[in-house]
Motif scaffolding. Structure first.
Motif, PDB file in Angstrom:
ATOM      1  N   ALA A   1       0.762  -1.285   0.003  1.00  0.00           N
ATOM      2  CA  ALA A   1       0.052   0.036   0.080  1.00  0.00           C
ATOM      3  C   ALA A   1       1.020   1.169  -0.129  1.00  0.00           C
ATOM      4  O   ALA A   1       0.603   2.213  -0.647  1.00  0.00           O
ATOM      5  CB  ALA A   1      -1.069  -0.043   1.192  1.00  0.00           C
ATOM      6  N   ASP A   2       1.887   1.326   0.716  1.00  0.00           N
ATOM      7  CA  ASP A   2       2.983   2.502   0.743  1.00  0.00           C
ATOM      8  C   ASP A   2       3.560   2.529  -0.412  1.00  0.00           C
ATOM      9  O   ASP A   2       3.710   3.733  -1.067  1.00  0.00           O
ATOM     10  CB  ASP A   2       3.859   2.261   1.706  1.00  0.00           C
ATOM     11  N   GLU A   3       3.926   1.609  -1.110  1.00  0.00           N
ATOM     12  CA  GLU A   3       4.493   1.700  -2.462  1.00  0.00           C
ATOM     13  C   GLU A   3       3.517   2.412  -3.488  1.00  0.00           C
ATOM     14  O   GLU A   3       3.819   3.106  -4.378  1.00  0.00           O
ATOM     15  CB  GLU A   3       5.041   0.494  -3.040  1.00  0.00           C
ATOM     16  N   PHE A   4       2.134   2.049  -3.454  1.00  0.00           N
ATOM     17  CA  PHE A   4       1.264   2.347  -4.351  1.00  0.00           C
ATOM     18  C   PHE A   4       0.729   3.581  -4.268  1.00  0.00           C
ATOM     19  O   PHE A   4       0.695   4.689  -4.932  1.00  0.00           O
ATOM     20  CB  PHE A   4      -0.155   1.412  -4.131  1.00  0.00           C
TER      21      PHE A   4
ATOM     22  N   ARG B   1      -6.296   3.356  -5.702  1.00  0.00           N
ATOM     23  CA  ARG B   1      -6.779   3.953  -4.584  1.00  0.00           C
ATOM     24  C   ARG B   1      -7.682   2.905  -3.650  1.00  0.00           C
ATOM     25  O   ARG B   1      -7.333   2.689  -2.523  1.00  0.00           O
ATOM     26  CB  ARG B   1      -7.550   5.334  -4.414  1.00  0.00           C
ATOM     27  N   GLU B   2      -8.452   2.072  -4.767  1.00  0.00           N
ATOM     28  CA  GLU B   2      -9.301   1.216  -4.213  1.00  0.00           C
ATOM     29  C   GLU B   2      -8.306  -0.147  -3.563  1.00  0.00           C
ATOM     30  O   GLU B   2      -8.520  -0.520  -2.470  1.00  0.00           O
ATOM     31  CB  GLU B   2     -10.492   0.714  -5.212  1.00  0.00           C
ATOM     32  N   SER B   3      -7.353  -0.310  -4.339  1.00  0.00           N
ATOM     33  CA  SER B   3      -6.367  -1.168  -4.014  1.00  0.00           C
ATOM     34  C   SER B   3      -5.595  -0.956  -2.658  1.00  0.00           C
ATOM     35  O   SER B   3      -5.372  -1.896  -1.828  1.00  0.00           O
ATOM     36  CB  SER B   3      -5.304  -1.469  -5.176  1.00  0.00           C
ATOM     37  N   ILE B   4      -5.593   0.276  -2.548  1.00  0.00           N
ATOM     38  CA  ILE B   4      -4.420   0.775  -1.269  1.00  0.00           C
ATOM     39  C   ILE B   4      -5.710   0.642   0.010  1.00  0.00           C
ATOM     40  O   ILE B   4      -5.127  -0.068   0.839  1.00  0.00           O
ATOM     41  CB  ILE B   4      -4.237   2.112  -1.539  1.00  0.00           C
ATOM     42  N   ARG B   5      -6.840   0.872  -0.483  1.00  0.00           N
ATOM     43  CA  ARG B   5      -7.874   0.626   0.524  1.00  0.00           C
ATOM     44  C   ARG B   5      -8.015  -0.770   1.227  1.00  0.00           C
ATOM     45  O   ARG B   5      -7.881  -1.130   2.390  1.00  0.00           O
ATOM     46  CB  ARG B   5      -9.121   1.343   0.356  1.00  0.00           C
TER      47      ARG B   5
END
Length: 200
Positions: free
Chosen positions: A165-168, A185-189
């Protein structure tokens, strides 16, 4: 000297965007002097980069760059370009060797570490891939979207969700206008949610 004149002429034509004349002069230079390193390297690179859209160019570039790397094994340019040709031809293990040689010859080229990381990732050598990508990130000073993308994928594959998530997020910081920004952003969530759950 005749080969050298044709090489210089070829380089000049290429700079003037006279592509056919430039490539022809480089080929004629090699007909006169088949082991002429500068011509092997330049023509090999010209073919390899055109080969991203046309496999026969890629194969020709591979042959020329293999010879160039034999004639001058201390050349970073030939090793790196050969690695790219091998990678795009599906010769991933050979590409790893070429990219590694390139990074050993010149340890401050961020692109060489990025491609070494990509090739290692493809061979599932993930610890070494992470090391190469982190070195690329240092050399790019954190400003390469591609490096962040590669690291995010690597961490995701290893179920290191927080780091992915940090890298995205860093990817979006570098490339905020990405066409896939909403999906990322959805993947990060989702990754943050997974990271918050206790791992069984």
């Amino acid at each position: 000297r005749a080969a050298e004149r044709l090489y210089d002429e070829g380089v000049r034509y290429l700079a003037e965007k006279r592509e056919r004349d430039g490539l022809d002069s480089l080929k004629r230079s090699l007909e006169i002097f088949p082991n002429y390193y500068l011509a092997l390297d330049r023509l090999g690179q010209e073919y390899a980069f055109r080969g991203l859209n046309d496999r026969k160019y890629l194969e020709a570039g591979f042959v020329l760059l293999t010879k160039a790397a034999e004639v001058n094994p201390r050349s970073f340019n030939s090793a790196f370009a050969l690695g790219l040709a091998q990678y795009h031809l599906g010769m991933t293990k050979e590409a790893v060797e070429s990219f590694r040689r390139a990074t050993n010859l010149y340890g401050k080229a961020p692109d060489a570490f990025l491609w070494l990381g990509k090739a290692l990732k493809k061979t599932s050598t993930l610890d070494q891939a992470e090391e190469a990508l982190k070195r690329a990130n240092e050399l790019f000073k954190g400003k390469s979207a591609d490096v962040h993308w590669q690291l995010a994928g690597l961490y995701h594959d290893q179920k290191r969700y927080k780091e992915a998530a940090d890298e995205f997020e860093l990817f979006l910081k570098v490339q905020p206008k990405s066409t896939d920004a909403a999906k990322i952003r959805e993947s990060i969530r989702q990754l943050r949610e997974k990271a918050a759950k206790p791992q069984s």
